[in-house]
Write an enzyme that holds these catalytic residues in place. Structure first.
Site, short mmCIF file in Angstrom:
data_model
loop_
_atom_site.label_atom_id
_atom_site.label_comp_id
_atom_site.label_asym_id
_atom_site.label_seq_id
_atom_site.Cartn_x
_atom_site.Cartn_y
_atom_site.Cartn_z
CB ILE A 84 7.82 -17.32 -22.40
CG1 ILE A 84 7.30 -18.22 -21.47
CG2 ILE A 84 8.68 -16.58 -22.68
CD1 ILE A 84 8.49 -19.06 -20.93
CE1 TYR A 85 1.50 -12.24 -19.37
CE2 TYR A 85 -0.11 -13.99 -19.63
CZ TYR A 85 -0.22 -12.30 -18.90
OH TYR A 85 -1.04 -11.92 -18.39
CB VAL A 86 4.28 -16.00 -16.01
CG1 VAL A 86 3.04 -16.78 -14.31
CG2 VAL A 86 4.79 -17.88 -16.69
N GLY A 92 6.70 -15.08 -10.20
CA GLY A 92 7.76 -15.89 -8.90
C GLY A 92 8.02 -17.34 -8.43
N GLY A 94 7.66 -20.09 -9.99
CA GLY A 94 8.49 -21.48 -10.96
C GLY A 94 7.52 -21.86 -12.57
N GLY A 96 7.23 -19.92 -15.17
CA GLY A 96 7.65 -19.68 -16.21
C GLY A 96 8.71 -20.57 -16.66
CG ASN A 123 10.15 -8.07 -20.89
OD1 ASN A 123 10.34 -7.31 -19.29
ND2 ASN A 123 9.84 -8.52 -21.12
CE1 TYR A 130 13.41 -15.68 -21.69
CE2 TYR A 130 13.60 -13.36 -22.22
CZ TYR A 130 12.64 -14.09 -21.51
OH TYR A 130 11.07 -14.18 -22.51
#
Ligand code: ACO
Length: 159
Positions: A84-86, A92, A94, A96, A123, A130
Protein backbone atom coordinates in the site's frame (compact mmCIF):
# COMPACT_ATOMS: atom_id res chain seq x y z
CA UNK A 1 -11.33 14.77 -5.89
CA UNK A 2 -10.34 11.19 -5.03
CA UNK A 3 -11.14 8.19 -7.19
CA UNK A 4 -10.23 4.56 -6.43
CA UNK A 5 -10.42 2.17 -9.36
CA UNK A 6 -9.24 -1.36 -10.21
CA UNK A 7 -5.98 -1.45 -12.14
CA UNK A 8 -6.12 -2.62 -15.75
CA UNK A 9 -3.40 -3.98 -18.04
CA UNK A 10 -2.69 -0.47 -19.31
CA UNK A 11 -1.65 0.51 -15.77
CA UNK A 12 1.27 -1.94 -15.69
CA UNK A 13 3.91 0.74 -16.39
CA UNK A 14 2.42 3.04 -13.72
CA UNK A 15 2.24 0.17 -11.23
CA UNK A 16 5.86 -0.72 -11.96
CA UNK A 17 6.92 2.88 -11.32
CA UNK A 18 5.01 3.11 -8.02
CA UNK A 19 6.22 -0.34 -6.90
CA UNK A 20 9.75 0.97 -7.39
CA UNK A 21 8.95 4.18 -5.49
CA UNK A 22 7.67 2.16 -2.52
CA UNK A 23 10.72 -0.14 -2.68
CA UNK A 24 12.99 2.93 -2.67
CA UNK A 25 11.12 4.30 0.36
CA UNK A 26 11.67 0.89 2.00
CA UNK A 27 15.43 1.06 1.10
CA UNK A 28 15.13 -2.21 -0.86
CA UNK A 29 15.05 -0.97 -4.46
CA UNK A 30 17.98 -3.22 -5.43
CA UNK A 31 15.79 -6.28 -4.72
CA UNK A 32 13.11 -5.33 -7.26
CA UNK A 33 13.28 -7.35 -10.48
CA UNK A 34 9.61 -7.18 -11.52
CA UNK A 35 8.91 -5.74 -14.98
CA UNK A 36 5.91 -4.25 -16.69
CA UNK A 37 5.68 -7.42 -18.81
CA UNK A 38 5.64 -9.61 -15.66
CA UNK A 39 2.74 -7.58 -14.27
CA UNK A 40 0.77 -7.78 -17.53
CA UNK A 41 1.31 -11.55 -17.73
CA UNK A 42 0.55 -12.31 -14.08
CA UNK A 43 -2.15 -9.79 -13.26
CA UNK A 44 -4.18 -9.17 -16.34
CA UNK A 45 -4.29 -12.47 -18.24
CA UNK A 46 -6.69 -15.40 -18.04
CA UNK A 47 -5.80 -16.39 -14.46
CA UNK A 48 -4.81 -13.21 -12.58
CA UNK A 49 -2.52 -13.88 -9.62
CA UNK A 50 -3.05 -10.49 -8.01
CA UNK A 51 -5.38 -7.52 -7.96
CA UNK A 52 -4.45 -3.87 -7.65
CA UNK A 53 -6.31 -0.64 -7.03
CA UNK A 54 -5.13 2.75 -8.25
CA UNK A 55 -5.90 5.97 -6.38
CA UNK A 56 -6.23 9.11 -8.50
CA UNK A 57 -6.45 12.64 -7.11
CA UNK A 58 -7.93 15.06 -9.66
CA UNK A 59 -6.99 12.51 -12.32
CA UNK A 60 -3.36 12.26 -11.19
CA UNK A 61 -1.97 8.88 -10.06
CA UNK A 62 -1.54 9.26 -6.29
CA UNK A 63 -1.06 5.74 -4.97
CA UNK A 64 -1.92 2.07 -5.24
CA UNK A 65 -2.53 -1.09 -3.34
CA UNK A 66 -1.69 -4.60 -4.46
CA UNK A 67 -3.18 -7.77 -2.94
CA UNK A 68 -4.09 -11.41 -3.58
CA UNK A 69 -5.94 -14.34 -2.06
CA UNK A 70 -4.27 -16.87 0.17
CA UNK A 71 -5.63 -19.78 2.12
CA UNK A 72 -5.31 -20.23 5.87
CA UNK A 73 -5.58 -23.76 7.28
CA UNK A 74 -7.13 -22.21 10.41
CA UNK A 75 -9.66 -19.84 8.95
CA UNK A 76 -9.83 -20.43 5.16
CA UNK A 77 -9.85 -17.50 2.73
CA UNK A 78 -7.74 -14.44 3.48
CA UNK A 79 -6.25 -11.52 1.57
CA UNK A 80 -2.55 -10.78 1.59
CA UNK A 81 -1.80 -7.08 1.21
CA UNK A 82 1.51 -6.98 -0.61
CA UNK A 83 1.76 -3.19 -0.97
CA UNK A 84 0.00 0.00 0.00
CA UNK A 85 1.56 3.28 -1.09
CA UNK A 86 0.59 6.93 -1.40
CA UNK A 87 2.99 9.26 -3.22
CA UNK A 88 4.69 11.78 -0.95
CA UNK A 89 2.85 14.84 -2.27
CA UNK A 90 -0.55 13.22 -1.70
CA UNK A 91 -0.10 11.86 1.84
CA UNK A 92 -2.34 12.86 4.75
CA UNK A 93 -5.45 13.44 2.59
CA UNK A 94 -7.22 10.16 3.43
CA UNK A 95 -6.02 8.38 0.27
CA UNK A 96 -4.26 5.53 2.12
CA UNK A 97 -7.31 4.99 4.29
CA UNK A 98 -9.58 4.96 1.22
CA UNK A 99 -7.32 2.36 -0.46
CA UNK A 100 -7.23 0.11 2.62
CA UNK A 101 -10.98 0.55 3.15
CA UNK A 102 -11.57 -0.58 -0.44
CA UNK A 103 -9.51 -3.74 0.20
CA UNK A 104 -11.40 -4.27 3.50
CA UNK A 105 -14.70 -4.07 1.65
CA UNK A 106 -13.50 -6.69 -0.87
CA UNK A 107 -12.39 -8.92 2.03
CA UNK A 108 -15.82 -8.66 3.67
CA UNK A 109 -17.72 -9.16 0.40
CA UNK A 110 -15.61 -12.22 -0.45
CA UNK A 111 -15.95 -13.78 3.02
CA UNK A 112 -12.27 -13.47 3.85
CA UNK A 113 -11.46 -13.77 7.56
CA UNK A 114 -8.98 -10.88 7.41
CA UNK A 115 -6.16 -9.07 5.65
CA UNK A 116 -2.58 -10.01 6.40
CA UNK A 117 0.55 -7.96 5.69
CA UNK A 118 4.09 -7.11 6.77
CA UNK A 119 5.69 -3.77 7.56
CA UNK A 120 9.34 -2.93 8.18
CA UNK A 121 10.11 -2.44 11.86
CA UNK A 122 11.56 1.08 11.32
CA UNK A 123 8.48 2.33 9.44
CA UNK A 124 7.00 3.94 12.55
CA UNK A 125 4.57 6.18 10.66
CA UNK A 126 2.94 3.25 8.91
CA UNK A 127 3.00 1.17 12.12
CA UNK A 128 1.16 3.91 14.04
CA UNK A 129 -1.25 4.33 11.14
CA UNK A 130 -2.04 0.59 11.10
CA UNK A 131 -2.57 0.63 14.87
CA UNK A 132 -4.92 3.59 14.57
CA UNK A 133 -6.95 1.58 12.04
CA UNK A 134 -7.29 -1.26 14.59
CA UNK A 135 -4.84 -3.74 13.04
CA UNK A 136 -3.33 -6.35 15.37
CA UNK A 137 0.47 -6.77 15.55
CA UNK A 138 1.40 -10.44 15.84
CA UNK A 139 4.82 -9.94 17.43
CA UNK A 140 5.11 -13.59 18.47
CA UNK A 141 5.30 -14.56 14.77
CA UNK A 142 8.48 -13.93 12.75
CA UNK A 143 8.40 -13.57 8.94
CA UNK A 144 10.50 -16.23 7.20
CA UNK A 145 11.92 -16.30 3.67
CA UNK A 146 13.76 -19.15 1.96
CA UNK A 147 15.33 -17.97 -1.29
CA UNK A 148 18.46 -17.80 -3.43
CA UNK A 149 21.12 -20.45 -2.84
CA UNK A 150 19.39 -21.85 0.24
CA UNK A 151 16.24 -22.44 -1.78
CA UNK A 152 18.19 -24.11 -4.61
CA UNK A 153 20.09 -26.27 -2.12
CA UNK A 154 16.94 -27.50 -0.41
CA UNK A 155 15.10 -28.05 -3.70
CA UNK A 156 17.89 -30.40 -4.81
CA UNK A 157 17.13 -32.58 -1.77
CA UNK A 158 13.56 -33.25 -2.96
CA UNK A 159 12.88 -36.94 -3.68
N1 ACO B 1 -0.56 7.65 13.12
C1 ACO B 1 -1.88 7.75 13.39
N2 ACO B 1 -2.77 8.23 12.50
C2 ACO B 1 -2.30 8.63 11.31
C3 ACO B 1 -0.96 8.54 10.95
C4 ACO B 1 -0.06 8.04 11.92
N3 ACO B 1 1.24 7.92 11.66
N4 ACO B 1 -0.81 8.97 9.68
C5 ACO B 1 -2.03 9.35 9.27
N5 ACO B 1 -2.92 9.15 10.24
C6 ACO B 1 -4.33 9.41 10.21
C7 ACO B 1 -4.65 10.68 9.47
O1 ACO B 1 -4.62 11.79 10.34
C8 ACO B 1 -6.04 10.37 9.00
O2 ACO B 1 -6.96 10.49 10.06
P1 ACO B 1 -8.23 11.46 9.91
O3 ACO B 1 -8.96 10.94 8.68
O4 ACO B 1 -8.96 11.24 11.19
O5 ACO B 1 -7.63 12.80 9.72
C9 ACO B 1 -6.02 8.88 8.69
O6 ACO B 1 -4.94 8.34 9.47
C10 ACO B 1 -5.87 8.62 7.25
O7 ACO B 1 -4.54 8.78 6.87
P2 ACO B 1 -4.27 8.90 5.33
O8 ACO B 1 -4.28 10.33 4.90
O9 ACO B 1 -5.24 8.00 4.63
O10 ACO B 1 -2.81 8.34 5.15
P3 ACO B 1 -1.97 8.38 3.77
O11 ACO B 1 -2.81 8.69 2.59
O12 ACO B 1 -0.78 9.24 4.01
O13 ACO B 1 -1.49 6.86 3.59
C11 ACO B 1 0.42 5.48 3.99
C12 ACO B 1 -0.79 6.22 4.62
C13 ACO B 1 -0.08 4.45 2.96
C14 ACO B 1 1.17 4.76 5.10
C15 ACO B 1 1.29 6.54 3.28
O14 ACO B 1 1.70 7.50 4.22
C16 ACO B 1 2.51 5.97 2.59
O15 ACO B 1 2.43 5.55 1.43
N6 ACO B 1 3.66 5.97 3.28
C17 ACO B 1 4.93 5.54 2.68
C18 ACO B 1 4.91 4.10 2.21
C19 ACO B 1 4.50 3.13 3.30
O16 ACO B 1 4.92 3.22 4.44
N7 ACO B 1 3.67 2.14 2.89
C20 ACO B 1 3.26 1.04 3.77
C21 ACO B 1 4.33 -0.05 3.74
S1 ACO B 1 3.76 -1.60 4.41
C22 ACO B 1 2.95 -2.36 3.09
O17 ACO B 1 3.00 -1.91 1.99
C23 ACO B 1 2.11 -3.58 3.34
Amino acid sequence: MLQIRPAIGGDAALLCTMIRELAEFERELDLVTITEQDLVRDGFGEHPQFRALIAEWDGQPAGYTFFFRYYSTWTDQGLFLEDIYVRDAFRGRGIGQALLAAVARIAVEENCYGIHWEVLNWNERAIEWYKALGAEFRDQWRPVLLHGEALERLAKKAL
